[in-house]
Design a protein around this motif. Sequence first.
Motif, PDB file in Angstrom:
ATOM      1  N   LEU A   5       0.832  -1.207   0.000  1.00 48.26           N
ATOM      2  CA  LEU A   5       0.000   0.000   0.000  1.00 48.26           C
ATOM      3  C   LEU A   5       0.864   1.254   0.000  1.00 48.26           C
ATOM      4  O   LEU A   5       0.635   2.191  -0.783  1.00 48.26           O
ATOM      5  CB  LEU A   5      -0.918  -0.016   1.225  1.00 48.26           C
ATOM      6  CG  LEU A   5      -1.850   1.185   1.386  1.00 48.26           C
ATOM      7  CD1 LEU A   5      -3.075   1.031   0.498  1.00 48.26           C
ATOM      8  CD2 LEU A   5      -2.290   1.342   2.834  1.00 48.26           C
ATOM      9  N   LEU A   6       1.891   1.287   0.857  1.00 50.60           N
ATOM     10  CA  LEU A   6       2.770   2.454   0.929  1.00 50.60           C
ATOM     11  C   LEU A   6       3.576   2.618  -0.355  1.00 50.60           C
ATOM     12  O   LEU A   6       3.789   3.738  -0.824  1.00 50.60           O
ATOM     13  CB  LEU A   6       3.720   2.304   2.119  1.00 50.60           C
ATOM     14  CG  LEU A   6       3.085   2.444   3.507  1.00 50.60           C
ATOM     15  CD1 LEU A   6       4.073   2.037   4.584  1.00 50.60           C
ATOM     16  CD2 LEU A   6       2.607   3.859   3.740  1.00 50.60           C
ATOM     17  N   MET A   7       4.018   1.521  -0.947  1.00 52.98           N
ATOM     18  CA  MET A   7       4.806   1.598  -2.173  1.00 52.98           C
ATOM     19  C   MET A   7       3.995   2.180  -3.325  1.00 52.98           C
ATOM     20  O   MET A   7       4.446   3.088  -4.038  1.00 52.98           O
ATOM     21  CB  MET A   7       5.332   0.208  -2.538  1.00 52.98           C
ATOM     22  CG  MET A   7       6.292   0.169  -3.729  1.00 52.98           C
ATOM     23  SD  MET A   7       5.488   0.080  -5.341  1.00 52.98           S
ATOM     24  CE  MET A   7       4.771  -1.548  -5.266  1.00 52.98           C
ATOM     25  N   VAL A   8       2.765   1.685  -3.499  1.00 53.50           N
ATOM     26  CA  VAL A   8       1.914   2.156  -4.603  1.00 53.50           C
ATOM     27  C   VAL A   8       1.556   3.621  -4.400  1.00 53.50           C
ATOM     28  O   VAL A   8       1.629   4.433  -5.336  1.00 53.50           O
ATOM     29  CB  VAL A   8       0.650   1.283  -4.702  1.00 53.50           C
ATOM     30  CG1 VAL A   8      -0.305   1.846  -5.742  1.00 53.50           C
ATOM     31  CG2 VAL A   8       1.019  -0.157  -5.049  1.00 53.50           C
ATOM     32  N   TRP A   9       1.175   3.975  -3.167  1.00 54.31           N
ATOM     33  CA  TRP A   9       0.787   5.376  -2.907  1.00 54.31           C
ATOM     34  C   TRP A   9       1.971   6.315  -3.100  1.00 54.31           C
ATOM     35  O   TRP A   9       1.826   7.393  -3.687  1.00 54.31           O
ATOM     36  CB  TRP A   9       0.251   5.478  -1.477  1.00 54.31           C
ATOM     37  CG  TRP A   9       0.087   6.890  -1.022  1.00 54.31           C
ATOM     38  CD1 TRP A   9      -0.919   7.757  -1.357  1.00 54.31           C
ATOM     39  CD2 TRP A   9       0.976   7.620  -0.175  1.00 54.31           C
ATOM     40  NE1 TRP A   9      -0.708   8.974  -0.756  1.00 54.31           N
ATOM     41  CE2 TRP A   9       0.450   8.921  -0.029  1.00 54.31           C
ATOM     42  CE3 TRP A   9       2.150   7.301   0.476  1.00 54.31           C
ATOM     43  CZ2 TRP A   9       1.059   9.885   0.743  1.00 54.31           C
ATOM     44  CZ3 TRP A   9       2.775   8.269   1.246  1.00 54.31           C
ATOM     45  CH2 TRP A   9       2.237   9.537   1.375  1.00 54.31           C
ATOM     46  N   ASP A  10       3.155   5.943  -2.618  1.00 49.48           N
ATOM     47  CA  ASP A  10       4.327   6.807  -2.746  1.00 49.48           C
ATOM     48  C   ASP A  10       4.715   6.984  -4.209  1.00 49.48           C
ATOM     49  O   ASP A  10       5.096   8.085  -4.626  1.00 49.48           O
ATOM     50  CB  ASP A  10       5.487   6.200  -1.957  1.00 49.48           C
ATOM     51  CG  ASP A  10       6.727   7.056  -2.012  1.00 49.48           C
ATOM     52  OD1 ASP A  10       6.643   8.242  -1.634  1.00 49.48           O
ATOM     53  OD2 ASP A  10       7.782   6.557  -2.440  1.00 49.48           O
ATOM     54  N   PHE A  11       4.608   5.934  -5.019  1.00 52.11           N
ATOM     55  CA  PHE A  11       4.946   6.065  -6.441  1.00 52.11           C
ATOM     56  C   PHE A  11       3.965   6.995  -7.158  1.00 52.11           C
ATOM     57  O   PHE A  11       4.373   7.850  -7.938  1.00 52.11           O
ATOM     58  CB  PHE A  11       4.943   4.681  -7.097  1.00 52.11           C
ATOM     59  CG  PHE A  11       5.290   4.707  -8.556  1.00 52.11           C
ATOM     60  CD1 PHE A  11       6.603   4.686  -8.966  1.00 52.11           C
ATOM     61  CD2 PHE A  11       4.302   4.755  -9.526  1.00 52.11           C
ATOM     62  CE1 PHE A  11       6.934   4.719 -10.317  1.00 52.11           C
ATOM     63  CE2 PHE A  11       4.611   4.790 -10.870  1.00 52.11           C
ATOM     64  CZ  PHE A  11       5.941   4.770 -11.262  1.00 52.11           C
ATOM     65  N   CYS A  12       2.673   6.823  -6.894  1.00 61.00           N
ATOM     66  CA  CYS A  12       1.663   7.638  -7.581  1.00 61.00           C
ATOM     67  C   CYS A  12       1.765   9.106  -7.191  1.00 61.00           C
ATOM     68  O   CYS A  12       1.552   9.993  -8.026  1.00 61.00           O
ATOM     69  CB  CYS A  12       0.263   7.107  -7.272  1.00 61.00           C
ATOM     70  SG  CYS A  12      -0.077   5.480  -7.978  1.00 61.00           S
ATOM     71  N   THR A  13       2.084   9.401  -5.935  1.00 65.62           N
ATOM     72  CA  THR A  13       2.214  10.798  -5.512  1.00 65.62           C
ATOM     73  C   THR A  13       3.541  11.408  -5.942  1.00 65.62           C
ATOM     74  O   THR A  13       3.613  12.615  -6.204  1.00 65.62           O
ATOM     75  CB  THR A  13       2.073  10.898  -3.986  1.00 65.62           C
ATOM     76  OG1 THR A  13       2.990   9.984  -3.360  1.00 65.62           O
ATOM     77  CG2 THR A  13       0.663  10.558  -3.548  1.00 65.62           C
ATOM     78  N   SER A  14       4.601  10.596  -6.017  1.00 63.24           N
ATOM     79  CA  SER A  14       5.918  11.122  -6.401  1.00 63.24           C
ATOM     80  C   SER A  14       5.980  11.456  -7.887  1.00 63.24           C
ATOM     81  O   SER A  14       6.585  12.457  -8.277  1.00 63.24           O
ATOM     82  CB  SER A  14       7.015  10.117  -6.048  1.00 63.24           C
ATOM     83  OG  SER A  14       7.019   9.843  -4.669  1.00 63.24           O
TER      84      SER A  14
END
Length: 709
Positions: free
Chosen positions: A326-335
């Motif tokens: 969850l953290l990996m997907v969210w961080d990639f989409c926001t970055s």
Amino acid sequence: MPLFKKQPFALVEKPEDLKPQELVFQIRFTKEIFRSYNEYLKRINFYRKRVWACRATGKGKLTYEEALASEEKASERIQNIPIEYVALVLRHVQFSMLNLKDLVNSIAAKFQGPFADGAEIYGRMDGHLHPCKIVKVIEDADKTKYEIKWLGSDDKTSRKEIIDGDDLTEKNPAFSKRLLKSFIKASTYRSLPWVLHDNLAKKHGISTAPPEELKFKISIQNGLVVCNRKRKRSEIAQNKEIEDTQNTGEARPKKIIVYQRRSKLRSGSSMPEKSANEGNESPETQLIKYPIDDLLVQPTDEDRISVEKPSPCRDFDVPMNCVGKLLMVWDFCTSFGRLLNLSPFSLEDFEKSICYEEIVPLLIVEASSALLRLLVKDNRDFSMAIEDKKRSVKITQVTWTDYLCDFLEISSSELSTHISTIKRGHYGLLEIHVKLGIFEELIAHVLETNTLREKLDEYIEERQALAAARRDEALDEGRKRREEKERKKSREGNHDMPNGSISEEKREKVYSRKKRSSMNSEIEQGSNSSKKNAKKQKVEIDSLLEDGIHPSKREIHRLMKNEIKESIEMKSIEERKEFLDREIEKRIIRASPLGKDKNYCRYWFFRSNGRIFVESSDSTKWGYYQTKEELDALIGSLNPKGVRERALKKQLQKFYNKICSEIEKRLKEGSVQEIETEEAMVRRSTRVRAPAKEKPEFLKYQNKWKEIC
């Protein structure tokens, strides 16, 4: 096996539950098997680094494969040693305290000679070996000498001479010194003293018990010989007392030695009396040089007074084994939101959207569509699959599931079993780990596209230019401080001299300072002129590119740095620092943890979420800290005597203000949402019996950066 940092390196064990038809990645020269391509790539890149050493020869700065080849060649050479010499050589090696060169020379000397009359051998003359013949053996009290005749064609070499036996060697020795050196290294697991491997010693009947003269220098731990480099002072004093008693027959009076903590010595306090507890402590415990490994830190009274580490909150909507994804997907989409044309969203909204089952939230639709659009543009296999099915290039909120199914068909993964569920319109009923697995697969393919790689290269170049500008700012600031300090010293020196007279030395110093300041001013003028000509250089580079001439990376880097300096030259020093730090943070390449605690738990901080996330060492448990009080307690609980917690504490203190501002911002946004919901409830008319149920916040998401086709 090659050595890493002078220690054997353990290989990855073969997975036990490996299926016959499962696709895996295998390293050719170690036969290690990996399920994940990222782990395989990480390990093979590590093997390609020149940090390995050959175990047999000791040669370093090799890759793993080169070290393996070197060990194979050494083993082939070792096999050339005659069998009758192996046991004799090993007996000389066991528990020897000589260095390698002296040990090899002593063994070689023992296995050659004495030579008989008429033997044709080699002798050393002028640093080189020449053929010779023994004429006579001269027996001396100390050493045997030989009268030889050089076997040469000219008159200079065909003469007689008396030399020592050390300068003679056989024509065909049983083994060379180079071969003997490789054999010793391969047969032992430590040096000084040299200790043979247990199986090798047992095979040739060699004793593994250390001799009497080494009993105070070495000890045995876990079946291995360990050298006692630092002996306890109490043992040394005791042994010395025994020796004195044996020599004189009288015991010397005991000398009491009092040890103090370094903090007490620095404070200048008087020497305290030795208590019973302090008397039991060993000198090594009191004189430890910190920081050390965290698990070796012995807690003292000061450490027990420190703040207790707060327990992290584990209140997640998704299962614990899905928090990392969850953290990996969210961080990639926001970055990479600008690249994907996807406006940012909070982690809480993304978590609730993943768990929502009634309908597919717009946030999930837009995030999936953004990733699919990039793959349509830059993924050849996916774009060809769409062309074969004659689909439109435009992905809408209605047709996005069709494109998602097409992607799952071409991707070789277990997720393709869920295509039928998605086609029936039941995406929301998929399990949470399946939804996150689909996002993870999409991101893995996006990372391989040229568009993202070019963006990462651009970020790297910009970060390097910004970092160079920040270094120049620091150098300029340091230079100005040094000049100001020199000016103050010169003014003080002028006031101290009577009648304002200056000595010859002072004049030379002032002249050299003036010369340096004039040189610095010339450099500043040159840098200012370079800043003014930055645009001109850019035009020149553009013209070169049009003509087909590509400038070097150094020229482009210098141009970018000059442009950055030109844009911030009108700002103050603090504003320039803040601007450069802020711009560097915007160019995100990858997320890295702040550090680890003594139990190897990793701590993560994402700048768009005001929480400190904690990941266990085996990545099975997650938690978070979300208040300033918890952050202060966490920092206070870290022990700076440990290596890992010391580094983690330093990083938390470095980003303390930033973390606190993000925490306050997050709490403020949460309180504003609560107030708005309460006001909405109050504004409703009491005449309405069943008020309409208001949409949750995560269902109100709108992609404001969506590309308009």
